[in-house]
Design an enzyme around this catalytic site. Structure first.
Site, mmCIF file in Angstrom:
data_model
loop_
_atom_site.group_PDB
_atom_site.id
_atom_site.type_symbol
_atom_site.label_atom_id
_atom_site.label_comp_id
_atom_site.label_asym_id
_atom_site.label_seq_id
_atom_site.Cartn_x
_atom_site.Cartn_y
_atom_site.Cartn_z
ATOM 1 N N HIS A 1 -26.388 20.426 -0.038
ATOM 2 C CA HIS A 1 -26.276 21.207 -1.754
ATOM 3 C C HIS A 1 -25.285 22.171 -1.847
ATOM 4 O O HIS A 1 -25.638 22.403 -1.017
ATOM 5 C CB HIS A 1 -28.534 21.692 -2.043
ATOM 6 C CG HIS A 1 -28.221 22.309 -3.336
ATOM 7 N ND1 HIS A 1 -28.834 21.217 -4.129
ATOM 8 C CD2 HIS A 1 -28.767 23.428 -3.706
ATOM 9 C CE1 HIS A 1 -28.657 21.862 -5.318
ATOM 10 N NE2 HIS A 1 -28.725 23.408 -5.123
ATOM 11 N N CYS B 1 -1.695 2.289 -3.400
ATOM 12 C CA CYS B 1 -2.414 2.662 -2.741
ATOM 13 C C CYS B 1 -2.659 4.945 -3.115
ATOM 14 O O CYS B 1 -1.969 5.275 -3.325
ATOM 15 C CB CYS B 1 -4.097 2.906 -1.485
ATOM 16 S SG CYS B 1 -3.490 1.191 -0.623
ATOM 17 N N LYS C 1 -0.617 5.810 -6.026
ATOM 18 C CA LYS C 1 -1.655 5.550 -7.037
ATOM 19 C C LYS C 1 -2.480 7.311 -6.838
ATOM 20 O O LYS C 1 -2.422 7.547 -7.644
ATOM 21 C CB LYS C 1 -1.554 4.133 -6.918
ATOM 22 C CG LYS C 1 -2.789 4.202 -7.425
ATOM 23 C CD LYS C 1 -4.135 4.713 -7.308
ATOM 24 C CE LYS C 1 -4.793 4.039 -6.231
ATOM 25 N NZ LYS C 1 -5.322 2.959 -6.633
ATOM 26 N N GLU D 1 -6.493 1.856 -13.331
ATOM 27 C CA GLU D 1 -6.062 3.252 -12.525
ATOM 28 C C GLU D 1 -4.759 4.034 -13.934
ATOM 29 O O GLU D 1 -4.403 5.493 -13.406
ATOM 30 C CB GLU D 1 -5.684 3.352 -11.191
ATOM 31 C CG GLU D 1 -7.397 2.759 -10.624
ATOM 32 C CD GLU D 1 -6.793 2.631 -9.196
ATOM 33 O OE1 GLU D 1 -7.804 2.520 -8.048
ATOM 34 O OE2 GLU D 1 -5.549 2.068 -8.318
ATOM 35 N N TYR E 1 -8.062 -3.582 -11.752
ATOM 36 C CA TYR E 1 -8.193 -1.443 -11.225
ATOM 37 C C TYR E 1 -7.198 -1.450 -11.661
ATOM 38 O O TYR E 1 -7.043 0.059 -12.131
ATOM 39 C CB TYR E 1 -9.267 -1.480 -9.921
ATOM 40 C CG TYR E 1 -7.948 -1.883 -8.993
ATOM 41 C CD1 TYR E 1 -7.790 -0.795 -7.922
ATOM 42 C CD2 TYR E 1 -8.336 -3.411 -8.259
ATOM 43 C CE1 TYR E 1 -6.990 -0.813 -7.259
ATOM 44 C CE2 TYR E 1 -8.218 -3.270 -7.105
ATOM 45 C CZ TYR E 1 -7.013 -1.920 -6.912
ATOM 46 O OH TYR E 1 -6.304 -2.614 -5.319
ATOM 47 N N GLU F 1 -25.617 13.783 -3.089
ATOM 48 C CA GLU F 1 -26.920 14.541 -2.923
ATOM 49 C C GLU F 1 -27.735 13.786 -3.936
ATOM 50 O O GLU F 1 -29.278 13.653 -3.965
ATOM 51 C CB GLU F 1 -27.637 15.669 -2.875
ATOM 52 C CG GLU F 1 -27.666 16.859 -4.527
ATOM 53 C CD GLU F 1 -27.834 18.311 -4.215
ATOM 54 O OE1 GLU F 1 -29.434 18.357 -3.998
ATOM 55 O OE2 GLU F 1 -27.213 19.447 -4.494
ATOM 56 N N CYS G 1 0.825 -1.373 -0.221
ATOM 57 C CA CYS G 1 0.062 0.515 -0.060
ATOM 58 C C CYS G 1 0.910 0.799 -0.167
ATOM 59 O O CYS G 1 0.883 1.934 -0.728
ATOM 60 C CB CYS G 1 -0.597 0.019 1.390
ATOM 61 S SG CYS G 1 -1.909 1.444 2.362
HETATM 62 C C1 LIG Z 1 -0.759 -0.565 -7.027
HETATM 63 C C2 LIG Z 1 -1.649 -1.027 -6.530
HETATM 64 C C3 LIG Z 1 -3.029 -0.252 -5.873
HETATM 65 C C4 LIG Z 1 -3.344 -0.191 -4.796
HETATM 66 N N1 LIG Z 1 -4.327 0.179 -4.476
HETATM 67 C C5 LIG Z 1 -5.203 0.335 -3.702
HETATM 68 C C6 LIG Z 1 -6.249 1.366 -2.826
HETATM 69 O O1 LIG Z 1 -6.757 2.443 -3.503
HETATM 70 N N2 LIG Z 1 -7.011 0.858 -1.485
HETATM 71 C C7 LIG Z 1 -6.644 0.050 -0.988
HETATM 72 O O2 LIG Z 1 -7.565 -0.136 -0.203
HETATM 73 N N3 LIG Z 1 -5.849 -0.895 -1.882
HETATM 74 C C8 LIG Z 1 -5.542 -1.093 -3.459
HETATM 75 N N4 LIG Z 1 -4.469 -1.474 -2.980
HETATM 76 C C9 LIG Z 1 -4.366 -2.731 -2.655
HETATM 77 C C10 LIG Z 1 -3.510 -2.638 -0.804
HETATM 78 O O3 LIG Z 1 -2.639 -2.198 -1.453
HETATM 79 C C11 LIG Z 1 -3.452 -4.399 -0.718
HETATM 80 O O4 LIG Z 1 -4.442 -4.893 -0.411
HETATM 81 C C12 LIG Z 1 -2.283 -4.045 0.858
HETATM 82 O O5 LIG Z 1 -1.779 -3.448 0.248
HETATM 83 C C13 LIG Z 1 -2.175 -5.882 1.747
HETATM 84 O O6 LIG Z 1 -2.198 -5.565 2.833
HETATM 85 P P1 LIG Z 1 -1.361 -7.106 3.088
HETATM 86 O O7 LIG Z 1 -0.332 -6.377 4.758
HETATM 87 O O8 LIG Z 1 -1.643 -7.946 2.897
HETATM 88 O O9 LIG Z 1 -0.213 -7.157 1.944
HETATM 89 P P2 LIG Z 1 1.211 -6.705 1.291
HETATM 90 O O10 LIG Z 1 0.952 -5.153 1.510
HETATM 91 O O11 LIG Z 1 1.793 -6.553 0.012
HETATM 92 O O12 LIG Z 1 2.423 -6.821 2.925
HETATM 93 C C14 LIG Z 1 3.031 -7.925 2.807
HETATM 94 C C15 LIG Z 1 4.096 -6.922 2.927
HETATM 95 O O13 LIG Z 1 5.439 -9.135 3.283
HETATM 96 C C16 LIG Z 1 6.366 -9.065 1.710
HETATM 97 N N5 LIG Z 1 6.478 -10.198 2.668
HETATM 98 C C17 LIG Z 1 6.575 -11.779 1.498
HETATM 99 N N6 LIG Z 1 6.906 -12.317 1.517
HETATM 100 C C18 LIG Z 1 7.751 -11.838 2.701
HETATM 101 C C19 LIG Z 1 8.054 -13.175 3.356
HETATM 102 N N7 LIG Z 1 8.304 -14.819 2.461
HETATM 103 N N8 LIG Z 1 9.476 -13.159 4.700
HETATM 104 C C20 LIG Z 1 8.967 -11.870 4.673
HETATM 105 N N9 LIG Z 1 7.939 -10.972 4.797
HETATM 106 C C21 LIG Z 1 7.669 -11.166 3.299
HETATM 107 C C22 LIG Z 1 6.418 -8.154 1.111
HETATM 108 O O14 LIG Z 1 7.625 -7.333 1.330
HETATM 109 C C23 LIG Z 1 5.216 -7.014 1.776
HETATM 110 O O15 LIG Z 1 5.836 -5.999 2.867
HETATM 111 C C24 LIG Z 1 -3.133 -1.389 -4.417
HETATM 112 C C25 LIG Z 1 -2.595 -2.804 -4.759
HETATM 113 C C26 LIG Z 1 -1.300 -2.163 -5.893
HETATM 114 C C27 LIG Z 1 -0.581 -2.530 -6.343
#
Ligand SMILES: Cc1cc2nc3c(=O)[nH]c(=O)nc-3n(C[C@H](O)[C@H](O)[C@H](O)COP(=O)(O)OP(=O)(O)OC[C@H]3O[C@@H](n4cnc5c(N)ncnc54)[C@H](O)[C@@H]3O)c2cc1C
Length: 453
Positions: A427, A69, A72, A162, A158, A432, A64
């Site tokens: 308004h 997010c 973006k 986007e 999306y 609205e 994120c």
């Molecule tokens: C371009 C884009 C735009 C987005 N826009 C939006 C938005 O506008 N609004 C919204 O709500 N959501 C948005 N999202 C989705 C949102 O970013 C994700 O849903 C959210 O970050 C999920 O959080 P998470 O903690 O599950 O995973 P992540 O944030 O991906 O975190 C997982 C972490 O685990 C780490 N990791 C992975 N494998 C390992 C491992 N083996 N050992 C240790 N660490 C590891 C990764 O490096 C990462 O830091 C967007 C996603 C993208 C790609």
């Protein structure tokens, strides 16, 4: 991206009790970990970033903050600002035309903000010749130092739309190549309006096409060959950048989860979870994008993490409710929604049992600037039987996220169409228009809003 949380449960008869919260550093990791720490637990956050095929990597905070997010939305805002500067002269501002955009400056400002917040993915492209060598992903686009130039965005999610939206908005020649429908899983009437608006504002679309080969030409441009799935014919075009936005896959394979007995879906490698967020091993939990069937959204991951921590350590029994999760697609004309799409409502309740109220409206700010509002559209999907429970709300227009958030509360509280109609509008706003949705699709009447009625 992936992560899992584990708690070593106290074993009966043992003198010392261990409770460990381990998580990766995404939003859910941070939120759940923080909640557990507040409850007096020891928390270990483990974070490892697998570089994108292009080599982009980043700091703590997960998708994120670094490649999702936040960058973006900031780049989307940069594109909206360009449109506002163009509108400004209608309101009396003298702005020298044509206006110019400096990618380097924008990227630096966005990246500095992301770095100030800092405290996986692998796209499956092996079949397409040149894809990994020459293409980039959305992870990379936010960290590019130079403008991507003429860009081909491959995908219909999306994220794809986007990215294509803000690239077009800052003045780049942008094409979207999609294999089938845009915004799968979202309401398809709204999705069509989203792409129609993008098309009318300069984004080009190659529909029903799949790329088969990318070659680098001597002048550095990328020559892309694709197949038109309808005609079966091959076609070709040249671009400065090819951006893959065809989905993210969790990196669970390298964790050897099967050794621990944690089951995953072999098709997408997501971890199978139950309503408690527990995996097939009851004391190992998975939350966020890595979990099967969960919306890939930051706030759901954060809330699920907090609730899990409370259940595990704070005696609360509240489960995460994944119904009626609101979200917004930040395309140039934003699309906010909560609840069921019209298709989902029909599938669940039958066409005869739903009523859809709708309106085409013109945001006030569009009038003076003489902006086209053909795609500014709202629809509310309700049960037909009075008092007509609201099943879903879909809003296409400026500031859709801000509009949708409040209505999401109403829908979560079980609002009916009758109650929405008795809500006084503010308004003059676009919100609205939601509380003035009087025309049903079934009536066949023209749903165009014509005045302050
Ligand atoms: C371009 C884009 C735009 C987005 N826009 C939006 C938005 O506008 N609004 C919204 O709500 N959501 C948005 N999202 C989705 C949102 O970013 C994700 O849903 C959210 O970050 C999920 O959080 P998470 O903690 O599950 O995973 P992540 O944030 O991906 O975190 C997982 C972490 O685990 C780490 N990791 C992975 N494998 C390992 C491992 N083996 N050992 C240790 N660490 C590891 C990764 O490096 C990462 O830091 C967007 C996603 C993208 C790609």
């Amino acid at each position: 991206a992936m992560a899992a949380m584990a708690r070593a449960l106290p074993r009966p008869g043992r003198r010392f009790r261990w409770r460990i919260w381990a998580s990766a550093g995404g939003v859910r990791g941070a939120a759940g970990g923080a909640a557990a720490a507040q409850l007096g637990r020891k928390v270990a956050v483990v974070d490892y970033v697998e570089p994108s095929p292009r080599g982009t990597k980043w700091g703590l905070g997960g998708t994120c903050v670094n490649v999702g997010c936040i960058p973006k939305k900031l780049m989307h805002y940069a594109a909206l600002l360009g449109h506002m500067i163009q509108d400004a002269h209608h309101y009396g501002w003298e702005v020298a035309q044509p206006i110019q955009h400096d990618w380097k400056k924008m990227a630096e400002a966005v990246q500095n903000h992301v770095k100030s917040l800092n405290w996986g993915h692998r796209v499956q492209l092996q079949d397409i010749e040149g894809a990994l060598e020459y293409g980039i992903t959305s992870d990379d686009i936010f960290w590019l130092k130079e403008s991507p130039g003429k860009t081909l965005v491959v995908g219909a999610s999306y994220v794809a739309l986007e990215c294509a939206g803000f690239l077009t908005g800052i003045g780049l020649d942008t094409t979207v190549m999609m294999r089938s429908i845009p915004l799968r899983g979202f309401d398809q009437q709204m999705s069509s309006l989203v792409t129609e608006h993008m098309e009318s504002h300069g984004t080009q679309f190659l529909r029903g096409c799949t790329p088969s080969r990318i070659r680098k030409l001597p002048d550095g441009q990328l020559q892309v060959t694709w197949e038109d799935r309808l005609s079966g014919k091959e076609d070709m075009g040249t671009f400065d950048t090819v951006l893959w936005a065809i989905g993210r896959v969790p990196e669970t394979r390298s964790l050897n989860l099967e050794k621990a007995g944690v089951n995953t879906n072999p098709k997408n490698q997501k971890i199978l979870v139950d309503s408690q967020e527990a995996t097939s091993v009851p004391h190992i939990y998975a939350i966020g994008d890595v979990a099967e069937g969960r919306p890939e959204l930051t706030p759901t991951a954060i809330m699920a993490g907090r609730l899990l921590a409370q259940r595990l350590f704070g005696q609360s029994s509240d489960l995460m409710d994944y119904n009626n999760v609101p979200t917004t697609v930040f395309t140039p004309l934003e699309y906010g929604c909560v609840g069921l799409s019209e298709e989902q409502a029909v599938a669940r309740h039958g066409q005869e049992n739903i009523e859809v109220y709708h309106a085409y409206y013109k945001p006030l700010e569009f009038t003076v600037a003489e902006k086209d509002a053909s795609q500014c559209y709202i629809k509310m999907v309700c049960l037909r039987e009075p008092p007509q429970l609201v099943l879903g709300l879909h809003f296409l227009g400026p500031n859709a996220g801000e509009v949708t958030q409040g209505f999401a509360l109403g829908i979560k509280c079980g609002a009916s169409y009758a109650q929405v109609m008795r809500t006084v509008g503010i308004h003059p706003t676009c919100s609205e228009e939601v509380v003035k949705l009087r025309i049903s699709k079934r009536s066949g009447l023209d749903p165009t809003v014509t005045g302050c009625g």
